[in-house]
Design an enzyme around this catalytic site. Sequence first.
Site, PDB file in Angstrom:
ATOM      1  CD  GLU A 169      -2.001  -2.721   0.649  1.00  0.00           C
ATOM      2  OE1 GLU A 169      -0.460  -2.570   2.132  1.00  0.00           O
ATOM      3  OE2 GLU A 169      -2.076  -3.342   1.334  1.00  0.00           O
ATOM      4  CG  ASP A 182      -6.591  -1.298   4.225  1.00  0.00           C
ATOM      5  OD1 ASP A 182      -5.935  -1.843   3.476  1.00  0.00           O
ATOM      6  OD2 ASP A 182      -7.386  -0.845   3.792  1.00  0.00           O
TER       7      ASP A 182
HETATM    8  C1  QUE Z   1      -1.123  -1.777  -3.755  1.00  0.00           C
HETATM    9  C2  QUE Z   1      -2.793  -2.302  -3.591  1.00  0.00           C
HETATM   10  C3  QUE Z   1      -3.302  -2.900  -4.631  1.00  0.00           C
HETATM   11  C4  QUE Z   1      -2.818  -2.934  -5.689  1.00  0.00           C
HETATM   12  C5  QUE Z   1      -1.485  -2.600  -6.170  1.00  0.00           C
HETATM   13  C6  QUE Z   1      -0.832  -2.363  -4.530  1.00  0.00           C
HETATM   14  C7  QUE Z   1      -4.804  -2.866  -4.631  1.00  0.00           C
HETATM   15  C8  QUE Z   1      -5.498  -4.488  -5.425  1.00  0.00           C
HETATM   16  C9  QUE Z   1      -4.440  -4.374  -7.257  1.00  0.00           C
HETATM   17  C10 QUE Z   1      -5.295  -4.701  -7.916  1.00  0.00           C
HETATM   18  C11 QUE Z   1      -4.207  -5.695  -8.648  1.00  0.00           C
HETATM   19  C12 QUE Z   1      -4.929  -6.359  -9.893  1.00  0.00           C
HETATM   20  C13 QUE Z   1      -6.279  -5.906 -10.583  1.00  0.00           C
HETATM   21  C14 QUE Z   1      -7.112  -5.602  -9.777  1.00  0.00           C
HETATM   22  C15 QUE Z   1      -6.134  -4.730  -8.562  1.00  0.00           C
HETATM   23  O1  QUE Z   1      -3.092  -3.352  -7.160  1.00  0.00           O
HETATM   24  O2  QUE Z   1      -5.165  -2.836  -3.594  1.00  0.00           O
HETATM   25  O3  QUE Z   1      -8.328  -4.523 -10.120  1.00  0.00           O
HETATM   26  O4  QUE Z   1      -6.681  -6.560 -12.027  1.00  0.00           O
HETATM   27  O5  QUE Z   1      -7.024  -4.438  -5.206  1.00  0.00           O
HETATM   28  O6  QUE Z   1       0.991  -1.787  -4.930  1.00  0.00           O
HETATM   29  O7  QUE Z   1      -3.176  -2.283  -2.064  1.00  0.00           O
END
Ligand code: QUE
Length: 336
Positions: free
Chosen positions: A140, A148
């Site tokens: 994050e 979180d």
């Molecule tokens: C930090 C995050 C998330 C992230 C990348 C980060 C996150 C998350 C996703 C993600 C990845 C691929 C997907 C999508 C979401 O990447 O919370 O819909 O196709 O959901 O560096 O917190």
Amino acid sequence: MPDAAAVGILTDVHRGVGRILLNRPKALNALTAGMVSAIDRVLAAWEHAPLSAVVFASTSTKAFCAGGDIRTIREHSLAGDAEASERFFASEYRLNARIAEYPVPVVSLIDGLCMGGGLGLSVHGGFRVVTERAVLAMPETGIGFFPDIGASYFLPRLPGAIGMYLGLTGQRIDAADALYTGLATHFIPADLLGTVGDALADSPDEPVEAVLNRLAGRSPVAESGLAQARGDVDWAFGAPTLGEIEKRLRHLDTRWAAAALGALEAASPQSLEITHALLARGRQRTLRECLDAELALTRTTIRTPDFLEGVRAALVDKDRAPTWRRTSLGGGAPAS
Ligand code: QUE
């Protein structure tokens, strides 16, 4: 009631084992508000059923769950509807607490990527099985957010300063590291994962732990890279301030330290400040207190330029080149 498939999960009960399959493969099972409430409703319904275990798994071999649906959170913020995001986080964290307190053993089968909200579904349960394809991270700080889903509870409780290292840098770890840290409890090869449900169903009176030990016992596990770096991890990330952590990493001058330093330099300075303080405080808090503190922080964080910019760079434009705001707190030089 909407069809469970429409909200990205599939559920069934077979021979006394409840199964929740995350089924939004195109988004790596990133958790939507609909998925969170569907999972919560299913767990509520099963709470007093005579089940020997509840198993979380994925229909995708790429990911267990990539996190929360952070793209939608950003859209809410841009549309002036941050209240919708607050409802999402509140319901996600309530689910995390429910899993932690669940009366039936919860087993997560982590095959592929597991980040953020995916760890929120799995780590609070009693058993986390990883395969050779497992990759775990709390990334994050790289999107202007902070760890979180109860991370301020479980990260400070990992050995030494490993939790501070993982939470600040967002570095990905493999199955061996996950077992070493305790984020995972068992290693089972991916080609045997399909037998876990049957094994649990075959032995309803045996402790889940014993069933998993038997399945896991046959597979040798690789050495943990994190174990090798453990002395350096504890020394650098055990420092009292962010500035001192960076100073110690520079002093170490190893490949591991350079990678950690690179991750800190790429992260949002605001996120690093929030995360360092949050994880330091989390050690003395209960899980409920940690989730409450995190919920309070989401209210401010999701409205900040760093969050909007971080999600833009990682998930919208995918240029991976966020421009962070400076902080006055000495968290290190800005990325640009
Ligand atoms: C930090 C995050 C998330 C992230 C990348 C980060 C996150 C998350 C996703 C993600 C990845 C691929 C997907 C999508 C979401 O990447 O919370 O819909 O196709 O959901 O560096 O917190």
